[in-house]
Write a protein that holds these residues in place. Sequence first.
Motif, short mmCIF file in Angstrom:
data_model
loop_
_atom_site.label_atom_id
_atom_site.label_comp_id
_atom_site.label_asym_id
_atom_site.label_seq_id
_atom_site.Cartn_x
_atom_site.Cartn_y
_atom_site.Cartn_z
N PHE A 198 19.34 -1.72 2.17
CA PHE A 198 19.02 -0.30 2.05
C PHE A 198 17.55 -0.12 2.39
O PHE A 198 16.68 -0.66 1.71
N ASN A 199 17.27 0.59 3.47
CA ASN A 199 15.89 0.71 3.95
C ASN A 199 15.40 2.14 3.74
O ASN A 199 15.75 3.04 4.50
N ILE A 200 14.58 2.36 2.69
CA ILE A 200 13.97 3.69 2.56
C ILE A 200 12.49 3.61 2.88
O ILE A 200 11.73 4.50 2.57
N GLY A 201 12.09 2.51 3.55
CA GLY A 201 10.70 2.38 3.96
C GLY A 201 10.46 2.95 5.34
O GLY A 201 9.38 2.76 5.92
N LEU A 202 11.46 3.67 5.90
CA LEU A 202 11.33 4.20 7.26
C LEU A 202 10.07 5.04 7.43
O LEU A 202 9.35 4.93 8.43
N VAL A 246 9.81 2.36 -1.51
CA VAL A 246 8.88 3.37 -2.04
C VAL A 246 7.45 2.84 -1.95
O VAL A 246 6.53 3.53 -1.51
N ALA A 247 7.27 1.57 -2.34
CA ALA A 247 5.92 0.98 -2.32
C ALA A 247 5.40 0.88 -0.89
O ALA A 247 4.22 1.10 -0.63
N MET A 248 6.29 0.56 0.06
CA MET A 248 5.85 0.46 1.46
C MET A 248 5.41 1.82 1.99
O MET A 248 4.46 1.91 2.77
N ASN A 249 6.13 2.88 1.58
CA ASN A 249 5.72 4.22 2.01
C ASN A 249 4.35 4.57 1.47
O ASN A 249 3.50 5.12 2.17
N LEU A 250 4.12 4.22 0.19
CA LEU A 250 2.82 4.49 -0.43
C LEU A 250 1.72 3.68 0.24
O LEU A 250 0.64 4.19 0.54
N LEU A 251 2.02 2.40 0.47
CA LEU A 251 1.03 1.51 1.06
C LEU A 251 0.63 2.01 2.44
O LEU A 251 -0.55 2.00 2.82
N LEU A 262 -4.67 -0.57 -3.13
CA LEU A 262 -4.54 -1.50 -4.26
C LEU A 262 -3.28 -1.22 -5.06
O LEU A 262 -2.49 -2.13 -5.34
N GLN A 263 -3.09 0.05 -5.43
CA GLN A 263 -1.91 0.45 -6.21
C GLN A 263 -0.63 0.01 -5.53
O GLN A 263 0.25 -0.58 -6.14
N ALA A 264 -0.54 0.32 -4.23
CA ALA A 264 0.69 0.03 -3.51
C ALA A 264 0.92 -1.47 -3.41
O ALA A 264 2.06 -1.93 -3.54
N ILE A 265 -0.16 -2.23 -3.21
CA ILE A 265 0.02 -3.69 -3.09
C ILE A 265 0.56 -4.25 -4.40
O ILE A 265 1.47 -5.10 -4.41
N VAL A 266 0.03 -3.75 -5.52
CA VAL A 266 0.51 -4.22 -6.83
C VAL A 266 2.03 -4.03 -6.92
O VAL A 266 2.77 -4.92 -7.32
N ILE A 267 2.49 -2.84 -6.49
CA ILE A 267 3.92 -2.56 -6.61
C ILE A 267 4.74 -3.34 -5.60
O ILE A 267 5.86 -3.77 -5.90
N VAL A 268 4.19 -3.56 -4.40
CA VAL A 268 4.93 -4.38 -3.43
C VAL A 268 5.19 -5.75 -4.02
O VAL A 268 6.32 -6.26 -4.01
N PHE A 269 4.16 -6.36 -4.60
CA PHE A 269 4.32 -7.69 -5.18
C PHE A 269 5.30 -7.66 -6.35
O PHE A 269 6.16 -8.51 -6.48
#
Lengths: 288, 348
Positions: free
Chosen positions: A34-38, A93-98, B319-326
């Motif tokens: 499931f890819n929601i990082g598009l 979600v995290a990839m979108n934020l990053l 930083l925030q996003a990296i924390v959550i990715v990990f």
Amino acid sequence: MFFDSDLLMSALRALTPILLAALGGAICERAGVFNIGLEGMMLMGCFTSVATSWFTGSPWLGVLAAALAAAAYSLILAVGAVTLRGDAVVLGVAMNLLAVGLTSFLLRTVFGVQGTFDDPSLAGLPLVGGFSPLAYVAWAAVGVAALMLSRHVWGLRLRGVGEAPEAAATLGVSPAKYQYAAVLVSGVLCGLAGAQLALGNVTLFSENMTAGRGWIAVVAVMLGRALPLGVLLAALLFGLAEAAGFRLQGLGLPQQATDAAPYVVTLGALFLTTARRRRRTRPAGAAS
Amino acid sequence: MTRIAGALRSPVAFSVLAGVVIGALFLVGTGADPFAAYGAVLSGSLGADGIGSTLSTTTSVLGLALALAIPLRAGLINLGGDGQMVLGGMAAAVTGLYVPLPAPLAVVLALLAGMAAGAGYAALAALCENRFGVPLLVSSLLLSYPASSLASYLARYPLKEPGSSLPQTRQLPDGVALPAFGSSTVTAGLLLVVLAAAAYWFTDKRTAIGYEIRMTGLNSRFAAYAGVERKGLTLRLMATSGALAGLVGAIGVLSFPYRFLDGALTAPGYTWTGLTAALLAGAAPLGTVLASFFFAMLQVGGLSMERTTEVPRELTQVLQAIVIVFLAARLSLPRRWFRRSRQQREAV
């Protein structure tokens, strides 16, 4: 007349980025990821294409770099969800934020500007027959994906991996390999989608410029049931909503109403299709 | 020693540490001194000049983190915080402006109106899932855009302050505001949000419904088998979640600049920061409070880092996003390495 060929043309132009990203999402869906990082992958594509086009002077290198960068970025999902078996939703979600943070950060450190990078000497993609070359790539990709998934042994194995990974593994098909490939392909397609958005639709980069299009693509995957042609129809619906919105804005409707139109239309379509599907699957004779 | 090693191997500590280390690499990459930059984050957010700002940011981040944590505890993700917050803010502004009541009553009514607007809108997303089978993740997010557009339209046209060049409503009448602590920007809103956190802690730890919610999050099929009614639970959790998001919007309007200014509630990205905090804490009540404070610190400290070291404040978002990715990848790599090396040792 409201519905004329101009409207269709601008709808076809608006749908290109969504279509590219949604095809990537559909391929992942078929492989069981499931890819929601598009959205995030697209945004990485936007920034990379603009930066590369600016430094090399070639929008084509920009397109290439966008595809590579988004594919590299998609490895986060591949490693996280396939190898480490992490939660794909949270990862997406995290990839979108990053991507939002990273591209804004790079915009500041590379170009020294905040908000938008816009320069007359930034080279965009040329138009071929009224469309960006990437629009033709998108249409071709629909055909290729449809044929691969329904005819070619790779596509059939990919679907097998998505539907029954254990069974595929017993037949000697490595689920991880196919899932990695699907995620990387979605990265490439999202990179192209981002390049189209930043060098085709407009010629600039601005913070968070994908503005929910990646999410619309996720919905297009659901609407189109992860079938390439279904995804094409769903993206066309979105393109029509966006084009009709622009048209209505010209007729004096406030911008806020037309901004919201694509999301409302998408949601409405989602209601109709899921409700119909449910009614069909409801057991016969059950009171409704 | 073993306790320290154990703590370091917990996924949360590991993710935060990884985020800090990768952030330091970014800083070195841009030619900045990581120690100076992180020092500026700490002193800027916890120092006398920054702590007030950190606490008022915590109010919004914690409110939205709770709004997202409560459904998350049952495995539901509400991505519509922005829309629910904005509608809550707009409802509070309209109530404050047009309801002719004594100021203290108007404040209470405005807060309630904000909560009701947010709750109603979030319940709509729950209905989309319950009745039409549209996944909550998608329905809540898609609904967020028209809500923001509607509020933006209202602030730009029918409710716009006459003569102003900004897309904003008129200022609320005198006294229709949350009391502030001394001359700081910290208002009674912080108390309301902390109270909500305490209520969440109590519900989670001590009540049957809290147990049902956690059970649904851990294994929804087992919970359904044990008699938890999923649709009703989804509706109630989403309404609670939206009420909190709406409360944050109302608090924003009832604090400086005491009006609804288009974009002011959503521009700082509280919804996403709140989601990040809730995810980092695994939606646990106390953890959510700590994580929210931590991210508010990063956000405020980022500004002073930008001033003193010229590193863009967007770094803190990275930083925030990296924390959550990990964390999402449940990157328990060290643990795996330990296990593997132990197995190898035993095999020898």
